[in-house]
Design a protein around this motif. Sequence first.
Motif, PDB file in Angstrom:
ATOM      1  N   ASN A   1      27.751  -1.348  12.043  1.00 56.57           N
ATOM      2  CA  ASN A   1      28.087  -2.109  13.252  1.00 56.57           C
ATOM      3  C   ASN A   1      29.583  -2.005  13.528  1.00 56.57           C
ATOM      4  O   ASN A   1      30.016  -1.858  14.679  1.00 56.57           O
TER       5      ASN A   1
ATOM      6  N   ASN B   1      25.610 -16.848  19.727  1.00 54.68           N
ATOM      7  CA  ASN B   1      25.065 -16.852  18.377  1.00 54.68           C
ATOM      8  C   ASN B   1      25.082 -18.253  17.774  1.00 54.68           C
ATOM      9  O   ASN B   1      24.136 -18.666  17.092  1.00 54.68           O
TER      10      ASN B   1
ATOM     11  N   LEU C   1      19.760 -11.847  13.526  1.00 56.35           N
ATOM     12  CA  LEU C   1      20.211 -10.492  13.207  1.00 56.35           C
ATOM     13  C   LEU C   1      19.130  -9.458  13.497  1.00 56.35           C
ATOM     14  O   LEU C   1      19.407  -8.396  14.074  1.00 56.35           O
TER      15      LEU C   1
ATOM     16  N   ALA D   1      18.719  -9.087  17.341  1.00 55.19           N
ATOM     17  CA  ALA D   1      19.887  -8.452  17.945  1.00 55.19           C
ATOM     18  C   ALA D   1      19.937  -6.969  17.601  1.00 55.19           C
ATOM     19  O   ALA D   1      20.369  -6.148  18.415  1.00 55.19           O
ATOM     20  N   SER D   2      19.493  -6.616  16.410  1.00 48.70           N
ATOM     21  CA  SER D   2      19.494  -5.213  16.003  1.00 48.70           C
ATOM     22  C   SER D   2      18.571  -4.385  16.890  1.00 48.70           C
ATOM     23  O   SER D   2      18.927  -3.285  17.335  1.00 48.70           O
TER      24      SER D   2
ATOM     25  N   SER E   1      20.161  -4.022  20.297  1.00 48.14           N
ATOM     26  CA  SER E   1      21.291  -3.099  20.311  1.00 48.14           C
ATOM     27  C   SER E   1      20.835  -1.646  20.350  1.00 48.14           C
ATOM     28  O   SER E   1      21.467  -0.807  20.997  1.00 48.14           O
TER      29      SER E   1
ATOM     30  N   TYR F   1      27.326  -6.701  19.423  1.00 49.73           N
ATOM     31  CA  TYR F   1      28.072  -6.773  18.167  1.00 49.73           C
ATOM     32  C   TYR F   1      28.416  -8.235  17.841  1.00 49.73           C
ATOM     33  O   TYR F   1      28.461  -8.621  16.665  1.00 49.73           O
TER      34      TYR F   1
ATOM     35  N   MET G   1      25.728  -9.745  15.841  1.00 55.63           N
ATOM     36  CA  MET G   1      25.396  -9.117  14.568  1.00 55.63           C
ATOM     37  C   MET G   1      26.496  -9.264  13.516  1.00 55.63           C
ATOM     38  O   MET G   1      26.212  -9.453  12.333  1.00 55.63           O
TER      39      MET G   1
ATOM     40  N   ASN H   1      26.539 -12.562  11.442  1.00 57.67           N
ATOM     41  CA  ASN H   1      25.315 -12.775  10.670  1.00 57.67           C
ATOM     42  C   ASN H   1      25.191 -11.796   9.505  1.00 57.67           C
ATOM     43  O   ASN H   1      24.646 -12.153   8.447  1.00 57.67           O
ATOM     44  N   THR H   2      25.661 -10.552   9.657  1.00 60.28           N
ATOM     45  CA  THR H   2      25.659  -9.637   8.520  1.00 60.28           C
ATOM     46  C   THR H   2      26.648 -10.115   7.461  1.00 60.28           C
ATOM     47  O   THR H   2      26.356 -10.081   6.256  1.00 60.28           O
TER      48      THR H   2
ATOM     49  N   SER I   1      22.116   1.117  11.076  1.00 61.27           N
ATOM     50  CA  SER I   1      22.253  -0.308  10.828  1.00 61.27           C
ATOM     51  C   SER I   1      20.894  -0.990  10.792  1.00 61.27           C
ATOM     52  O   SER I   1      20.621  -1.820   9.914  1.00 61.27           O
TER      53      SER I   1
ATOM     54  N   ILE J   1      19.048  -3.069   7.747  1.00 59.72           N
ATOM     55  CA  ILE J   1      18.607  -4.457   7.913  1.00 59.72           C
ATOM     56  C   ILE J   1      17.143  -4.621   7.541  1.00 59.72           C
ATOM     57  O   ILE J   1      16.776  -5.502   6.745  1.00 59.72           O
TER      58      ILE J   1
END
Length: 405
Positions: free
Chosen positions: A229, A273, A286, A289-290, A293, A325, A328, A331-332, A388, A392
């Motif tokens: 990310n 978020n 997460l 959102a992944s 994205s 972003y 993410m 949260n990552t 990414s 995840i």
Amino acid sequence: MTNASPPPAHVPWRLVLLLGALTAFAPMSIDMYLSSLPSIGRTLNAAPDQTQATLAAFFAGMAIGQVFYGPASDRFGRRPPLLVGVGLFIAASIVCAVAPNIETLIAARFVQALGGCAGPVIARAVVRDRFSHTDTARVLSLMTLIMGLAPVLAPQLGGVVQFVAGWRGVFWTLVMFGVLIAAWVVLSLTESRSAATEAQARSENPLKAYVALFGMRRLMGYALAGALNGAVLFTYISGAPDLVMGTYGHSPLVFNLVFALNAVGIIGASQINRFLLRRSTPDQVLARASVASIVAALLLTLAAWTGFGGQWTVLPLLFAALSLYGLMGGNTMAGALSVDPQRAGSTSALMGSASFGAGAVASWAGAALHDGTPRPVAGVMFACLVGSALAIFLLALPGAKKIQA
């Protein structure tokens, strides 16, 4: 995973403001001086590739330095390594301001990053010291709001300072920024490292700590996702000037506006978020959102390769991909810091170094593939986001158990 998050903890705004400022060393040091690169080249008789090397040296320093500050902050406490790092940043900034040649400037930029990287590493560790997994994600989102002001304001501030005092004035401004942060830390930041963290750090050397972290599958999933990310963001930062001003022929003023607008998108998403975390866990946000994205990056790549709509399609889709972003990043990082709280400093360092390392590789790939179109930027961003998502869904989330608060 649980289906809902606990009520948010009280937000200590003074602490959040300080921690947000600590994470701003990199954007301040990068964005303030980008418009000064041509002037630096003329003054120091340096070729464009040499002036660009001052940026590459800073990225390298940020990637390398974090490896040392993380374990040091676990062992010696958060404050001492932080003050050492800020002091190094101030000293290197002074050398940058008086550099007689490009070689000195490149070396000083590397050392400047070695000092400045203490800020974000230790700020993230302090957050994990004080908050639970979900509240860590919330506070990191608040810090993004503060840190995000740097990409919006720094280019404009840098342009004004350069006009008034030249490019050397930009580095004197960074000296003052470092002095202000040092004073703030001394007066306001109390030690937060726990006795358990100290005992863990003193029982093992830094290499053993990192080996232990690399053996944690869930943490590696968050780390890879966070790094890729981050690579998306670095690909944009390194490719945006040529894309906006070169490919699309806009003025520096328009470029600064586009840059600021995308920063606002990231900031806005990070605040969304915070509200999403009232109803969902960080892992749930997460995951969604992944997926979003990847969709945005796929559409961006298709627009870049087909030319459909030109810049009026590419730039809005770039805004969408970058904005995600903000959903993410926090949260990552919160997920990684929750896996082994007693090694929070080392985890923070690992995450930061991986992000800058992946960013440097992605930036290089975008430059190597440069063809005067948005295709390289879009393609690299899409590849990073696919990687990414794999990290995840294959490493971070499967078999997730309730994490330590």
